[in-house]
Design a protein around this motif. Sequence first.
Motif, mmCIF file in Angstrom:
data_model
loop_
_atom_site.group_PDB
_atom_site.id
_atom_site.type_symbol
_atom_site.label_atom_id
_atom_site.label_comp_id
_atom_site.label_asym_id
_atom_site.label_seq_id
_atom_site.Cartn_x
_atom_site.Cartn_y
_atom_site.Cartn_z
ATOM 1 N N GLY A 52 0.815 -1.209 0.000
ATOM 2 C CA GLY A 52 0.000 0.000 0.000
ATOM 3 C C GLY A 52 0.848 1.257 0.000
ATOM 4 O O GLY A 52 0.553 2.224 -0.707
ATOM 5 N N GLY A 53 1.914 1.251 0.804
ATOM 6 C CA GLY A 53 2.817 2.401 0.810
ATOM 7 C C GLY A 53 3.517 2.600 -0.521
ATOM 8 O O GLY A 53 3.660 3.727 -1.007
ATOM 9 N N LEU A 54 3.963 1.492 -1.131
ATOM 10 C CA LEU A 54 4.608 1.569 -2.446
ATOM 11 C C LEU A 54 3.652 2.134 -3.490
ATOM 12 O O LEU A 54 4.032 2.984 -4.316
ATOM 13 C CB LEU A 54 5.097 0.177 -2.854
ATOM 14 N N ALA A 55 2.398 1.684 -3.464
ATOM 15 C CA ALA A 55 1.405 2.186 -4.406
ATOM 16 C C ALA A 55 1.174 3.678 -4.223
ATOM 17 O O ALA A 55 1.130 4.445 -5.198
ATOM 18 C CB ALA A 55 0.088 1.423 -4.225
ATOM 19 N N ALA A 56 1.050 4.113 -2.972
ATOM 20 C CA ALA A 56 0.787 5.530 -2.705
ATOM 21 C C ALA A 56 1.938 6.407 -3.189
ATOM 22 O O ALA A 56 1.723 7.419 -3.881
ATOM 23 C CB ALA A 56 0.567 5.728 -1.205
ATOM 24 N N GLY A 57 3.166 6.041 -2.849
ATOM 25 C CA GLY A 57 4.311 6.833 -3.289
ATOM 26 C C GLY A 57 4.452 6.854 -4.799
ATOM 27 O O GLY A 57 4.811 7.879 -5.401
ATOM 28 N N SER A 58 4.145 5.738 -5.447
ATOM 29 C CA SER A 58 4.255 5.666 -6.906
ATOM 30 C C SER A 58 3.220 6.546 -7.592
ATOM 31 O O SER A 58 3.498 7.145 -8.641
ATOM 32 C CB SER A 58 4.101 4.211 -7.360
ATOM 33 N N SER A 59 2.021 6.639 -7.003
ATOM 34 C CA SER A 59 1.002 7.519 -7.583
ATOM 35 C C SER A 59 1.410 8.984 -7.485
ATOM 36 O O SER A 59 1.144 9.780 -8.393
ATOM 37 C CB SER A 59 -0.339 7.305 -6.869
#
Length: 332
Positions: A52-59
């Motif tokens: 979830g953290g990886l997805a948020a930072g990537s967005s």
Amino acid sequence: MSARHAASPGRRDEGRAQPAGGGDGEYTTYYGRPVVKAPPWEVDIPAYMFAGGLAAGSSLLAAGGDLTGRPALRRAGRLTAAGALGFSMVALIHDLGRPERFLNMLRTMKLTSPMSVGTWILSLYGGPAGLAAASEVARWAGLRRGPFRLLAALDRPAGVAAGLTAPPVAAYTAVLLADTATPSWHESYRELPFVFCGSAAAAAGGAAMILAPADQAGPARRLAVGGAVAEVAAEQRMERSMGLTAEPLHHGKAGKLMTAAKYLTAGGAALSLLAGRSRVAAVTAGAALLAGSACTRLGIFEAGIASAEDPKYTVVPQRERLRRGQPVRYEG
């Protein structure tokens, strides 16, 4: 759990757990049971938090890449976000046992429940992130007619919306952990959201350095270094504020994971400074930052479970609060 259930077979002191024989020895409880019950979570949950953290930072990176004319960075961020989001949802649903349990949590919104609020945050973020990724795939495949024309029209609005809703996705899992009675999680409530947000930024920057060409990955390198510095600084401050409950972060499986996280994150940040001139350095730095972020989540998870299993981490902090005249809660 009531106060009397925390008592030790060695000695009683107003119903609170005591070292057997008194003093500062090992704390025990009736029947050897913990004072608080550890959450019945398995490795699915730290995997869910990391992804979830990886997805948020990537967005966030994808939105920035789109607005600053970096198509390769936009593409890398959007596709990474979609993949990480899908993985996190699989991990969450696997932990819940049945997919409909996730949907049931959307039937109402309870502002006092981090799980309820987090479910809505994830849902509000997931739609735009999915649309942005679908638009990216359609662009790559040259699909611009019929329904794909509408998808193209939503391309930038969806990407920006995903970027705007991303920060709460990175932070809310820290609130979820800190809201429990698990000692090492509960006592980290002040800094843990900053640790998780810094870790998410470092991981997203690392993934983008691996996937995007060096001439467009400048923002990813800066985000990676900034996130790594923020994570390490917040984690150090968190340990100082936690007092005794920081001990599990340095021992056993959790200690090994947290040590690995520090070395991987610091090493990845240092290599990021060379990533603009070396493809090998970029890939190595990105992999180290991703691994470091995963170790941070798993290490904090393991430390919390260890703190719940040892009565000392519940009893001693409560005694300190009593000495200071603060209220004490006994929870199971």
